[in-house]
Scaffold this motif. Structure first.
Motif, PDB file in Angstrom:
ATOM      1  N   ASN A 351       0.816  -1.212   0.000  1.00  0.00           N
ATOM      2  CA  ASN A 351       0.000   0.000   0.000  1.00  0.00           C
ATOM      3  C   ASN A 351       0.852   1.265   0.000  1.00  0.00           C
ATOM      4  O   ASN A 351       0.527   2.249  -0.662  1.00  0.00           O
ATOM      5  CB  ASN A 351      -0.926   0.011   1.216  1.00  0.00           C
ATOM      6  CG  ASN A 351      -2.205  -0.751   0.985  1.00  0.00           C
ATOM      7  OD1 ASN A 351      -2.947  -0.479   0.051  1.00  0.00           O
ATOM      8  ND2 ASN A 351      -2.472  -1.720   1.831  1.00  0.00           N
ATOM      9  N   VAL A 359      -9.284   3.844  -6.532  1.00  0.00           N
ATOM     10  CA  VAL A 359      -9.430   2.827  -5.493  1.00  0.00           C
ATOM     11  C   VAL A 359     -10.885   2.403  -5.431  1.00  0.00           C
ATOM     12  O   VAL A 359     -11.769   3.206  -5.130  1.00  0.00           O
ATOM     13  CB  VAL A 359      -8.969   3.364  -4.121  1.00  0.00           C
ATOM     14  CG1 VAL A 359      -9.088   2.278  -3.071  1.00  0.00           C
ATOM     15  CG2 VAL A 359      -7.538   3.855  -4.214  1.00  0.00           C
ATOM     16  N   GLN A 362     -14.036   1.757  -1.862  1.00  0.00           N
ATOM     17  CA  GLN A 362     -13.664   2.549  -0.698  1.00  0.00           C
ATOM     18  C   GLN A 362     -14.315   3.923  -0.815  1.00  0.00           C
ATOM     19  O   GLN A 362     -14.620   4.394  -1.908  1.00  0.00           O
ATOM     20  CB  GLN A 362     -12.140   2.702  -0.599  1.00  0.00           C
ATOM     21  CG  GLN A 362     -11.419   1.376  -0.383  1.00  0.00           C
ATOM     22  CD  GLN A 362      -9.995   1.601   0.070  1.00  0.00           C
ATOM     23  OE1 GLN A 362      -9.729   2.507   0.837  1.00  0.00           O
ATOM     24  NE2 GLN A 362      -9.097   0.775  -0.410  1.00  0.00           N
ATOM     25  N   LEU A 364     -13.047   6.676  -0.633  1.00  0.00           N
ATOM     26  CA  LEU A 364     -11.982   7.635  -0.931  1.00  0.00           C
ATOM     27  C   LEU A 364     -11.736   7.623  -2.424  1.00  0.00           C
ATOM     28  O   LEU A 364     -11.746   6.560  -3.046  1.00  0.00           O
ATOM     29  CB  LEU A 364     -10.672   7.239  -0.219  1.00  0.00           C
ATOM     30  CG  LEU A 364     -10.686   7.109   1.305  1.00  0.00           C
ATOM     31  CD1 LEU A 364      -9.356   6.516   1.762  1.00  0.00           C
ATOM     32  CD2 LEU A 364     -10.868   8.466   1.949  1.00  0.00           C
ATOM     33  N   THR A 368      -7.071  10.994  -2.833  1.00  0.00           N
ATOM     34  CA  THR A 368      -7.093  11.046  -1.364  1.00  0.00           C
ATOM     35  C   THR A 368      -6.386   9.838  -0.770  1.00  0.00           C
ATOM     36  O   THR A 368      -5.602   9.953   0.187  1.00  0.00           O
ATOM     37  CB  THR A 368      -8.546  11.102  -0.850  1.00  0.00           C
ATOM     38  OG1 THR A 368      -9.211  12.211  -1.445  1.00  0.00           O
ATOM     39  CG2 THR A 368      -8.584  11.233   0.657  1.00  0.00           C
ATOM     40  N   PHE A 369      -6.641   8.650  -1.329  1.00  0.00           N
ATOM     41  CA  PHE A 369      -5.991   7.427  -0.852  1.00  0.00           C
ATOM     42  C   PHE A 369      -4.478   7.552  -0.977  1.00  0.00           C
ATOM     43  O   PHE A 369      -3.735   7.238  -0.042  1.00  0.00           O
ATOM     44  CB  PHE A 369      -6.504   6.237  -1.664  1.00  0.00           C
ATOM     45  CG  PHE A 369      -5.888   4.912  -1.279  1.00  0.00           C
ATOM     46  CD1 PHE A 369      -6.365   4.192  -0.199  1.00  0.00           C
ATOM     47  CD2 PHE A 369      -4.827   4.392  -2.007  1.00  0.00           C
ATOM     48  CE1 PHE A 369      -5.800   2.983   0.152  1.00  0.00           C
ATOM     49  CE2 PHE A 369      -4.257   3.182  -1.664  1.00  0.00           C
ATOM     50  CZ  PHE A 369      -4.747   2.472  -0.576  1.00  0.00           C
ATOM     51  N   GLU A 370      -4.010   8.026  -2.136  1.00  0.00           N
ATOM     52  CA  GLU A 370      -2.567   8.160  -2.363  1.00  0.00           C
ATOM     53  C   GLU A 370      -1.958   9.135  -1.356  1.00  0.00           C
ATOM     54  O   GLU A 370      -0.871   8.890  -0.816  1.00  0.00           O
ATOM     55  CB  GLU A 370      -2.296   8.648  -3.789  1.00  0.00           C
ATOM     56  CG  GLU A 370      -2.708   7.673  -4.885  1.00  0.00           C
ATOM     57  CD  GLU A 370      -1.761   6.488  -5.019  1.00  0.00           C
ATOM     58  OE1 GLU A 370      -0.766   6.414  -4.278  1.00  0.00           O
ATOM     59  OE2 GLU A 370      -2.040   5.622  -5.864  1.00  0.00           O
ATOM     60  N   PHE A 372      -3.036   9.834   1.668  1.00  0.00           N
ATOM     61  CA  PHE A 372      -2.986   9.172   2.969  1.00  0.00           C
ATOM     62  C   PHE A 372      -1.759   8.259   3.065  1.00  0.00           C
ATOM     63  O   PHE A 372      -1.057   8.227   4.077  1.00  0.00           O
ATOM     64  CB  PHE A 372      -4.259   8.354   3.194  1.00  0.00           C
ATOM     65  CG  PHE A 372      -5.443   9.143   3.672  1.00  0.00           C
ATOM     66  CD1 PHE A 372      -5.321  10.472   4.025  1.00  0.00           C
ATOM     67  CD2 PHE A 372      -6.685   8.541   3.792  1.00  0.00           C
ATOM     68  CE1 PHE A 372      -6.409  11.215   4.475  1.00  0.00           C
ATOM     69  CE2 PHE A 372      -7.783   9.262   4.234  1.00  0.00           C
ATOM     70  CZ  PHE A 372      -7.648  10.598   4.572  1.00  0.00           C
ATOM     71  N   MET A 373      -1.530   7.488   1.993  1.00  0.00           N
ATOM     72  CA  MET A 373      -0.406   6.563   1.998  1.00  0.00           C
ATOM     73  C   MET A 373       0.926   7.308   2.036  1.00  0.00           C
ATOM     74  O   MET A 373       1.869   6.916   2.726  1.00  0.00           O
ATOM     75  CB  MET A 373      -0.462   5.652   0.769  1.00  0.00           C
ATOM     76  CG  MET A 373      -1.690   4.735   0.701  1.00  0.00           C
ATOM     77  SD  MET A 373      -1.874   3.650   2.149  1.00  0.00           S
ATOM     78  CE  MET A 373      -3.101   4.540   3.119  1.00  0.00           C
TER      79      MET A 373
END
Length: 403
Positions: A351, A359, A362, A364, A368-370, A372-373
């Motif tokens: 991840n 994504v 989810q 997100l 936004t997911f990227e 967060f990661m």
């Protein structure tokens, strides 16, 4: 039908089956290995070769560590490169001395095959129609065919080391097992070449072009990986295309060191997280890929198989040396504790270091997911405690003792 007998029947002559057989033989426990393909085919499987400290010690305990210790490359650390910013994970310093050994899985398998042959231990290659029987009883058995002849193998226990597609896991009734699975939306395109590696240590890379891994098999043989869509085929990638894309993903200092050449092997592997619970059914034990698959990002696949072997080897030794049959019920519980840790770490690394784009399923969006990661990875890399967590997981948690 020809009848034969042994104490432990092992299905699968990959590194886990061979290592288990060697360790048991050292304790005077008889074992026979059944393998559906030829030994040459087994050695043709190109796999990773990062060995945790515990695995390396287990190989030495089996009496097969001489070549590994002579030719294996000890890695005190590795780098994680985000764009051009490189962070060194000092395994030795952060874990108090533990390291990993770079020594190809093919080499380990070849060493174990040679040791087994020299010891005169029995292996049936090209065994077909392998069928475990009566695994819930005190007298399990396996029937199989070899060279046109039918065999009936009586045994006390069966170790299923025959991989994800093998017969062992399918022997457990579907209603008696729970399977957890995640398929990742990308694969790894791997290329091996007889060229010097770009660095003395592994480099995990991430930038806007995607993930890449720079690794090696020796001072003169390199192994590189690129994140690619699942729709890609090996034929889509020429060697020149691969090298051009790799240069875009490597940090600048590594890209300057890149020496290209003709590939000697090129393949695409999909990424999957998979766990089967339980890992034991009666006197049948699942070992390695028969019970669990991890994405290769955390270098845990072969190492989790080795921890399964260590647990089962200790249990069977207690059974035969101390007449302690009650301890066999511990196998699945002990093995799964370490498996879940390894699965979580591999999932986390995957991840953190891959570009996911959109994504699905989810709440997100991809951006936004990227973010967060990226934030989480930045936190871990900028903190000594965070780097210590990565290092401890990478070198492998200690093997749990059998009570």
């Amino acid at each position: 039908m020809k009848k034969i007998k042994t104490q432990v029947a092992i299905i699968g002559a990959g590194p886990s089956g061979l290592l288990l057989g060697q360790l048991l033989a050292k304790q005077g426990i008889s074992n026979i290995i059944l393998e559906r393909v030829t030994g040459k085919y087994v050695l043709g499987r190109i796999r990773a070769g990062i060995l945790e400290q515990g695995f390396a010690d287990l190989v030495r305990e089996a009496g097969v560590g001489e070549k590994m210790d002579r030719e294996g490359v000890v890695h005190d650390g590795f780098e994680i490169a985000i764009d051009d910013k490189c962070t060194h994970i000092d395994l030795k310093e952060l874990t108090g001395g533990s390291v990993v050994v770079c020594y190809g899985q093919v080499n380990i398998t070849e060493d174990l095959m040679k040791a087994r042959e020299e010891a005169g231990l029995t292996t049936y290659y090209e065994a077909s129609e392998v069928t475990p029987l009566h695994v819930k009883s005190a007298s399990p058995a396996i029937t199989f065919k070899h060279n046109g002849e039918e065999y009936h193998l009586d045994c006390d226990y069966i170790a299923g080391c025959d991989g994800f597609h093998g017969v062992s896991r399918q022997t457990i009734p579907e209603e008696k097992r729970t399977e957890h699975e995640r398929i990742y939306p990308f694969g790894w395109l791997g290329l091996m070449s007889d060229t010097p590696p770009v660095s003395d240590e592994l480099i995990y890379c991430k930038n806007k072009h995607g993930f890449a891994l720079a690794s090696m098999r020796s001072a003169t043989r390199s192994r590189y990986y690129l994140q690619v869509p699942l729709t890609d085929k090996v034929e889509d990638w020429s060697d020149d295309d691969f090298w051009d894309e790799l240069k875009k993903r490597l940090p600048a200092k590594a890209a300057k060191n890149l020496i290209t050449g003709s590939s000697i092997e090129k393949s695409i592997a999909p990424l999957r997280s998979f766990i089967c619970e339980p890992m034991q059914y009666g006197r049948l034990f699942l070992v390695g890929d028969a019970a669990h698959i991890v994405p290769p990002t955390g270098a845990k696949g072969l190492n989790l198989a080795a921890s399964d072997v260590a647990t089962l080897y200790k249990i069977l030794t207690k059974v035969y040396k101390e007449d302690d049959k009650a301890c066999i019920e511990q196998y699945s519980e002990i093995a799964l504790r370490r498996v879940w840790h390894g699965e979580r770490f591999s999932w986390w690394m995957s991840n953190m270091l891959h570009n996911f784009g959109k994504v699905e399923n989810q709440d997100l969006d991809g951006n936004t997911f990227e973010r967060f990661m990226e934030s989480e990875l930045s936190y871990y890399l900028s903190s000594e405690n965070g780097r210590k967590v990565i290092a401890e997981q990478y070198v492998g948690l200690p093997y749990e003792e059998v009570k």
